[in-house]
Design an enzyme around this catalytic site. Sequence first.
Site, short mmCIF file in Angstrom:
data_model
loop_
_atom_site.label_atom_id
_atom_site.label_comp_id
_atom_site.label_asym_id
_atom_site.label_seq_id
_atom_site.Cartn_x
_atom_site.Cartn_y
_atom_site.Cartn_z
N GLU A 49 49.46 24.80 8.50
CA GLU A 49 50.06 23.96 7.47
C GLU A 49 48.96 23.28 6.67
O GLU A 49 48.13 22.57 7.22
CB GLU A 49 50.94 22.92 8.18
CG GLU A 49 51.36 21.77 7.32
CD GLU A 49 52.05 20.67 8.14
OE1 GLU A 49 52.20 20.83 9.37
OE2 GLU A 49 52.42 19.66 7.54
N ASP A 60 51.29 20.14 11.98
CA ASP A 60 51.09 18.77 12.44
C ASP A 60 52.14 18.40 13.48
O ASP A 60 53.26 18.90 13.44
CB ASP A 60 51.23 17.78 11.28
CG ASP A 60 50.10 17.93 10.27
OD1 ASP A 60 49.09 18.58 10.61
OD2 ASP A 60 50.24 17.40 9.15
N ASP A 78 54.02 16.05 13.56
CA ASP A 78 54.89 15.01 13.00
C ASP A 78 56.15 15.66 12.42
O ASP A 78 56.36 16.86 12.56
CB ASP A 78 54.15 14.20 11.92
CG ASP A 78 53.79 15.06 10.70
OD1 ASP A 78 54.12 16.27 10.70
OD2 ASP A 78 53.18 14.53 9.77
N ASP A 87 57.16 16.37 9.35
CA ASP A 87 56.98 17.45 8.38
C ASP A 87 56.53 18.73 9.06
O ASP A 87 56.98 19.82 8.74
CB ASP A 87 55.95 17.05 7.32
CG ASP A 87 56.60 16.22 6.23
OD1 ASP A 87 57.84 16.21 6.16
OD2 ASP A 87 55.85 15.59 5.46
#
Length: 683
Positions: free
Chosen positions: A471, A544, A546, A548
């Site tokens: 990403e 990541d 997280d 997203d």
Amino acid sequence: MINNDNNSKLDMEQTQEETDREGRAALEALKAGSLGDSVDTVDPGAAGGDYGADQIQILEGLQAVRKRPGMYIGSTSEKGLHHLVYEIVDNAVDEALAGVCSHIIVEINRDNSITVTENGRGIPVGINHKTGRPAVEVVFTVLHAGGKFGGGGYKVSGGLHGVGASVVNALSTWLEVEISHEGKIYKQRYERGDVCYDLKEAGTCAPEKTGTKVTFMPDPTIFEQTVFDFNTLKIRLRETAFLTKNLKITLRDFREFPVIERVFHYEGGIKEFVTYLNRSNEALYPQIIYCEGKRDNVYVEVAMQHNDSYNESCFSFVNNIITPEGGTHVSGFRSAITKTFNNYARENKILKEKDPSLTGDDIREGLTAIISVKIEEPQFEGQTKQKLGNSEARSAVDSVVSEQLTYFLEQNPQAAKAICEKSLLAQRAREAARKARNMTRKSALESTTLPGKLADCTDTNPENCEIFIVEGDSAGGSAKTARSRATQAILPLRGKILNVEKAREDRIYGNAEIKAMITAFGTGIHEDFDISKLRYHKIIIMTDADVDGAHIATLMLTFLYRFMPELIKQGYVYLATPPLYKLEKRNKVWYAYTDEELAGILNEVGRDSSNKIQRYKGLGEMDADQLWETTMDPDKRVLKRVSYDEDNLSEINAVFATLMGDKVEPRREFIEENAKYAENIDT
Ligand code: TTJ
């Protein structure tokens, strides 16, 4: 919790915070709900075990099952363990199909044993003349005795099912059966398949009460592990209830406090199954098209409804067992709908004389369907013996569906028109997609030019090679520096990839990120897909830790599932697990991948002011060395393999539609149901 229709408008609006919560919870729920994940160290050869002629012994009875359990239940993995439950339940479902059983209760007991109770006729307790033993004893102790004595009926004899209750008995440390019959309760116990005592009377019951109750404890010396998964049983039992209309199935888990209970009971049978599968989509018309009939001793039931998506979701069953590879029943269905819709469209001048006919693909765009046949002696073909071969099933389904679908279209002109119009759009889009695909093939697939952003590895043996889909360009940069150049390739993706759940093929082929992946993998897609051309045997999604990142990983998995499901099925797809925390103390460094792990490390090293704890928010916060050490180094990293069980196809399919579709409410429900698994990451 407020739940009424007046509120639905409000519910559609979500706060950013809620959307974020969902992003991460969705990936976790996806994993928990149906796409299993497992840790990297998988040795595919370990399960087999070869044996030469000198090791083949003549084994008697159930000892044979204990010696080679895999031959009877497929494997001794979690899947094989759950087969034990289905095996017993299938016997009870046979009673339901015979019309003499209305309720089956499946209980996971606190000690992880399973109890199945049903209100059928009860396994016969009288003496079986061939063996001189009570019939029930024969059922549980003689291999392949099957559960039934005389009387036709649709027995399951394909694949791994229908091996008989004796196999469950052989693979259990103990099993007890109780039968209620003419006011008496009969009981027998077995240990590792051996009879403990003769069938005995163990109490009384109401004279009109009949039924069978079986409790068994899977043998931990046979199975890799013996903990039953509520979710796995839930998915399967719900499906069984859909496929057997009016049968009520109750599932209880006594390991939880308070006890968890789910009841599955569908008067509409597979009609309700289609409604359930379409719950996350907008239906194209309100009706569920339903065809039912019997031809040549093949009982045919089909339910279908189109939604406004572009995906086909058709699932077929033979005697309640899913047939992932289809077979004659599915080809009969396909030829019937192609023929019937073209006839209708021509007769009603929706297709002009000169127009080309609609293809099956055009008509099946957005179609959700269940094709269920019951047949006395199913023949299974193909490598995995999962493809129905009986030719009478083809003609039976074709005949029933052609006749009743023609009638439906005449009676429901609005639905008929909506389907024909969607099919025409699909036809045009498919033409555009074909052109786009040919361009893609010319510019990318056929040429050997790899995408510019790909940093390829130097080794050319796919078995040694892995590709990290990363990403963001910045993390991609660190990964390129960090990687082991010989075997690790890096493909950075910019931002979020296209949601393939909401796009038609022509748009998908035009998407740069998707094109880059297709070219890099080398396999092509759909009917051009060729796994032997796969350039990397590990496709590692690295995002990541997280919200997203989780969303991007889910988008990636959706793309792979819809376009290259074989990659997931054959175990080539993995998720990287970057650490959540870094702890520094007196020049030493620890990485923690979960909150629990961090707590564990802190307990070990002591909680004092010399601890420097860093919470990683993204891959970009790590330098190349850290990224290598924590996430990419094959000797240290933890990879999660993404996999799915073909038996759960309909569920997986609906899960993607739910997670990636427009409707908020089903998504929230799904995440809430699986929240137990999701909550610990949702911090
Ligand atoms: C056979 O034909 C006469 C009436 O009973 C039929 C029979 O076998 N019924 C039957 C079997 N009811 N229930 C079972 C059964 C239920 C469970 C839960 C497990 C097994 C192995 C059999």
